[in-house]
Design a protein around this motif. Structure first.
Motif, PDB file in Angstrom:
ATOM      1  N   ARG A  46      42.142  40.219  35.031  1.00  0.00           N
ATOM      2  CA  ARG A  46      42.796  41.202  35.906  1.00  0.00           C
ATOM      3  C   ARG A  46      42.141  41.253  37.284  1.00  0.00           C
ATOM      4  N   TYR A  47      40.850  40.990  37.365  1.00  0.00           N
ATOM      5  CA  TYR A  47      40.208  40.847  38.683  1.00  0.00           C
ATOM      6  C   TYR A  47      40.922  39.743  39.466  1.00  0.00           C
ATOM      7  N   LEU A  48      41.123  38.607  38.805  1.00  0.00           N
ATOM      8  CA  LEU A  48      41.795  37.485  39.455  1.00  0.00           C
ATOM      9  C   LEU A  48      43.212  37.870  39.869  1.00  0.00           C
ATOM     10  N   ASP A  49      43.940  38.529  38.967  1.00  0.00           N
ATOM     11  CA  ASP A  49      45.297  38.973  39.304  1.00  0.00           C
ATOM     12  C   ASP A  49      45.290  39.891  40.523  1.00  0.00           C
ATOM     13  N   LYS A  50      44.332  40.793  40.581  1.00  0.00           N
ATOM     14  CA  LYS A  50      44.240  41.748  41.690  1.00  0.00           C
ATOM     15  C   LYS A  50      43.969  41.006  43.001  1.00  0.00           C
ATOM     16  N   LEU A  51      43.061  40.028  42.972  1.00  0.00           N
ATOM     17  CA  LEU A  51      42.750  39.258  44.173  1.00  0.00           C
ATOM     18  C   LEU A  51      43.970  38.474  44.654  1.00  0.00           C
ATOM     19  N   VAL A  52      44.710  37.880  43.725  1.00  0.00           N
ATOM     20  CA  VAL A  52      45.922  37.141  44.086  1.00  0.00           C
ATOM     21  C   VAL A  52      46.944  38.093  44.703  1.00  0.00           C
ATOM     22  N   ASP A  53      47.080  39.284  44.131  1.00  0.00           N
ATOM     23  CA  ASP A  53      47.996  40.285  44.701  1.00  0.00           C
ATOM     24  C   ASP A  53      47.585  40.668  46.115  1.00  0.00           C
ATOM     25  N   GLU A  54      46.301  40.900  46.315  1.00  0.00           N
ATOM     26  CA  GLU A  54      45.818  41.275  47.647  1.00  0.00           C
ATOM     27  C   GLU A  54      46.088  40.167  48.659  1.00  0.00           C
ATOM     28  N   LEU A  55      45.874  38.924  48.245  1.00  0.00           N
ATOM     29  CA  LEU A  55      46.153  37.788  49.122  1.00  0.00           C
ATOM     30  C   LEU A  55      47.638  37.747  49.468  1.00  0.00           C
ATOM     31  N   ALA A  56      48.486  37.904  48.466  1.00  0.00           N
ATOM     32  CA  ALA A  56      49.932  37.860  48.688  1.00  0.00           C
ATOM     33  C   ALA A  56      50.419  39.021  49.550  1.00  0.00           C
ATOM     34  N   LYS A  57      49.716  40.133  49.498  1.00  0.00           N
ATOM     35  CA  LYS A  57      50.126  41.293  50.295  1.00  0.00           C
ATOM     36  C   LYS A  57      49.626  41.230  51.736  1.00  0.00           C
ATOM     37  N   GLY A  58      48.919  40.147  52.075  1.00  0.00           N
ATOM     38  CA  GLY A  58      48.501  39.956  53.457  1.00  0.00           C
ATOM     39  C   GLY A  58      47.185  40.600  53.832  1.00  0.00           C
ATOM     40  N   LYS A  59      46.432  41.026  52.843  1.00  0.00           N
ATOM     41  CA  LYS A  59      45.135  41.637  53.122  1.00  0.00           C
ATOM     42  C   LYS A  59      44.218  40.607  53.783  1.00  0.00           C
TER      43      LYS A  59
END
Length: 114
Positions: free
Chosen positions: A92-105
């Protein structure tokens, strides 16, 4: 045992790529995020992909970044910092990081830079 533990990381990796590229981020940025979390270099990441390593073995081989505990927030309706199963928390850490990347963070914030 959760089904994702026995799935190969290589089977999910293309989905991560699709997710970030749809939001104008790159595979190189995705790899940087994965390598930050796991401690893998490019060759090690490529080896895990070519060997179709399971998520369980992928994270067993990883040297988790000491700042991974700074990853907080909700993924799949659950706070990542509250997940008790260590392997599921890493996934889930990995999933969260991928989400943050996709959201433009910004990359510095994703990588929990000081």
């Amino acid at each position: 045992m959760h089904r994702i533990y026995t799935m190969s990381f290589a089977s999910v990796y293309p989905l991560y790529i699709q997710k970030v590229e749809r939001k104008n981020r790159t595979k190189a940025e995705l790899d940087e995020v994965i390598e930050w979390l796991t401690g893998f270099d490019d060759d090690e990441l490529e080896r895990h992909l070519s060997e179709h390593t399971t998520f369980e073995d992928f994270f067993a081989d990883a040297d988790l970044n000491p700042n991974a505990s700074l990853i907080t927030g909700v993924i799949c309706g659950v706070r990542v910092q509250d997940i008790e199963d260590p392997l599921m928390q890493k996934i889930r850490y990995l999933d969260k990081l991928v989400d943050e990347l996709a959201k433009g963070k910004q990359m510095e914030k994703i990588l929990r830079a000081a």
